[in-house]
Design a protein around this motif. Structure first.
Motif, short mmCIF file in Angstrom:
data_model
loop_
_atom_site.label_atom_id
_atom_site.label_comp_id
_atom_site.label_asym_id
_atom_site.label_seq_id
_atom_site.Cartn_x
_atom_site.Cartn_y
_atom_site.Cartn_z
N ILE A 221 8.41 -13.99 9.32
CA ILE A 221 8.24 -13.40 10.66
C ILE A 221 6.99 -12.51 10.72
O ILE A 221 7.06 -11.30 10.89
CB ILE A 221 9.50 -12.63 11.12
CG1 ILE A 221 10.03 -11.72 10.02
CG2 ILE A 221 10.55 -13.53 11.69
CD1 ILE A 221 11.16 -10.81 10.47
N PRO A 222 5.83 -13.13 10.58
CA PRO A 222 4.59 -12.34 10.60
C PRO A 222 4.33 -11.68 11.95
O PRO A 222 3.56 -10.72 12.03
CB PRO A 222 3.51 -13.37 10.27
CG PRO A 222 4.09 -14.68 10.68
CD PRO A 222 5.57 -14.55 10.44
N GLU A 223 5.01 -12.15 13.00
CA GLU A 223 4.86 -11.52 14.31
C GLU A 223 5.47 -10.12 14.34
O GLU A 223 5.05 -9.28 15.13
CB GLU A 223 5.54 -12.36 15.40
CG GLU A 223 5.00 -13.76 15.54
CD GLU A 223 5.70 -14.76 14.60
OE1 GLU A 223 5.44 -15.96 14.75
OE2 GLU A 223 6.48 -14.35 13.73
N LEU A 224 6.43 -9.87 13.46
CA LEU A 224 7.12 -8.58 13.43
C LEU A 224 6.75 -7.70 12.25
O LEU A 224 6.84 -6.48 12.34
CB LEU A 224 8.64 -8.79 13.40
CG LEU A 224 9.27 -9.50 14.60
CD1 LEU A 224 10.76 -9.67 14.38
CD2 LEU A 224 8.99 -8.73 15.87
N LEU A 225 6.37 -8.32 11.12
CA LEU A 225 6.15 -7.54 9.90
C LEU A 225 4.80 -7.80 9.26
O LEU A 225 4.32 -8.92 9.20
CB LEU A 225 7.24 -7.87 8.87
CG LEU A 225 8.67 -7.54 9.26
CD1 LEU A 225 9.64 -8.08 8.22
CD2 LEU A 225 8.86 -6.04 9.44
N ASP A 226 4.20 -6.75 8.79
CA ASP A 226 3.01 -6.77 7.94
C ASP A 226 3.44 -6.30 6.56
O ASP A 226 4.60 -5.91 6.38
CB ASP A 226 1.96 -5.80 8.47
CG ASP A 226 0.78 -6.49 9.10
OD1 ASP A 226 0.49 -7.63 8.73
OD2 ASP A 226 0.16 -5.86 9.97
N LEU A 227 2.53 -6.28 5.62
CA LEU A 227 2.82 -5.74 4.29
C LEU A 227 1.89 -4.58 3.99
O LEU A 227 0.72 -4.60 4.36
CB LEU A 227 2.63 -6.81 3.22
CG LEU A 227 3.56 -8.01 3.25
CD1 LEU A 227 3.19 -8.99 2.14
CD2 LEU A 227 5.00 -7.59 3.14
N ASP A 228 2.41 -3.58 3.29
CA ASP A 228 1.54 -2.51 2.83
C ASP A 228 0.86 -2.96 1.54
O ASP A 228 1.04 -4.10 1.09
CB ASP A 228 2.30 -1.19 2.67
CG ASP A 228 3.31 -1.18 1.53
OD1 ASP A 228 3.33 -2.11 0.70
OD2 ASP A 228 4.10 -0.21 1.47
N GLU A 229 0.08 -2.09 0.94
CA GLU A 229 -0.69 -2.48 -0.25
C GLU A 229 0.17 -2.79 -1.46
O GLU A 229 -0.30 -3.39 -2.43
CB GLU A 229 -1.75 -1.43 -0.60
CG GLU A 229 -1.19 -0.09 -0.94
CD GLU A 229 -1.23 0.90 0.22
OE1 GLU A 229 -1.27 2.11 -0.07
OE2 GLU A 229 -1.22 0.50 1.38
N TRP A 230 1.45 -2.42 -1.44
CA TRP A 230 2.36 -2.70 -2.56
C TRP A 230 3.27 -3.88 -2.28
O TRP A 230 4.13 -4.20 -3.09
CB TRP A 230 3.19 -1.46 -2.90
CG TRP A 230 2.33 -0.31 -3.32
CD1 TRP A 230 1.67 -0.15 -4.51
CD2 TRP A 230 2.01 0.83 -2.53
NE1 TRP A 230 0.96 1.02 -4.50
CE2 TRP A 230 1.16 1.65 -3.29
CE3 TRP A 230 2.34 1.24 -1.26
CZ2 TRP A 230 0.65 2.85 -2.82
CZ3 TRP A 230 1.84 2.44 -0.79
CH2 TRP A 230 1.00 3.22 -1.57
N GLY A 231 3.13 -4.48 -1.09
CA GLY A 231 3.94 -5.64 -0.74
C GLY A 231 5.21 -5.34 0.02
O GLY A 231 6.02 -6.23 0.27
N TYR A 232 5.39 -4.09 0.44
CA TYR A 232 6.57 -3.72 1.22
C TYR A 232 6.33 -3.97 2.70
O TYR A 232 5.22 -3.78 3.20
CB TYR A 232 6.94 -2.25 0.98
CG TYR A 232 7.49 -2.02 -0.40
CD1 TYR A 232 8.86 -2.15 -0.65
CD2 TYR A 232 6.66 -1.72 -1.47
CE1 TYR A 232 9.37 -1.96 -1.92
CE2 TYR A 232 7.16 -1.53 -2.74
CZ TYR A 232 8.52 -1.66 -2.95
OH TYR A 232 9.02 -1.48 -4.22
N PRO A 233 7.38 -4.37 3.43
CA PRO A 233 7.20 -4.69 4.85
C PRO A 233 6.96 -3.46 5.71
O PRO A 233 7.53 -2.40 5.49
CB PRO A 233 8.53 -5.35 5.22
CG PRO A 233 9.52 -4.82 4.25
CD PRO A 233 8.76 -4.58 2.98
#
Length: 70
Positions: free
Chosen positions: A22-34
């Motif tokens: 669901i890339p429309e709702l979530l991005d990732l931070d630099e550690w891979g957390y949503p």
């Protein structure tokens, strides 16, 4: 009633599966957390994708919660 995506930060291990589904709702931070893009409300058209992300989270760190709307 509306669905909201809930992230259990204590269970998440930052694998990034959810942001792929669901890339429309979530991005990732630099550690891979949503990271939520603009809140965690799930638009009706994305509900099937959100349910799939919840079902496929390897750590069961995602859930959908129904909340009352005003």
């Amino acid at each position: 009633m509306a669905d909201q995506l809930h992230i259990d930060w204590t269970a998440c291990r930052g694998r990034g599966v959810c942001s792929e589904l669901i890339p429309e709702l979530l991005d990732l931070d630099e550690w891979g957390y949503p990271l939520p893009r603009a809140g965690l409300d799930v638009p009706r058209e994305l509900a099937p994708h959100a349910r799939r992300a919840v079902a496929q989270c390897p750590r069961l760190a995602l859930s959908l919660q129904t909340v009352a709307t005003s």
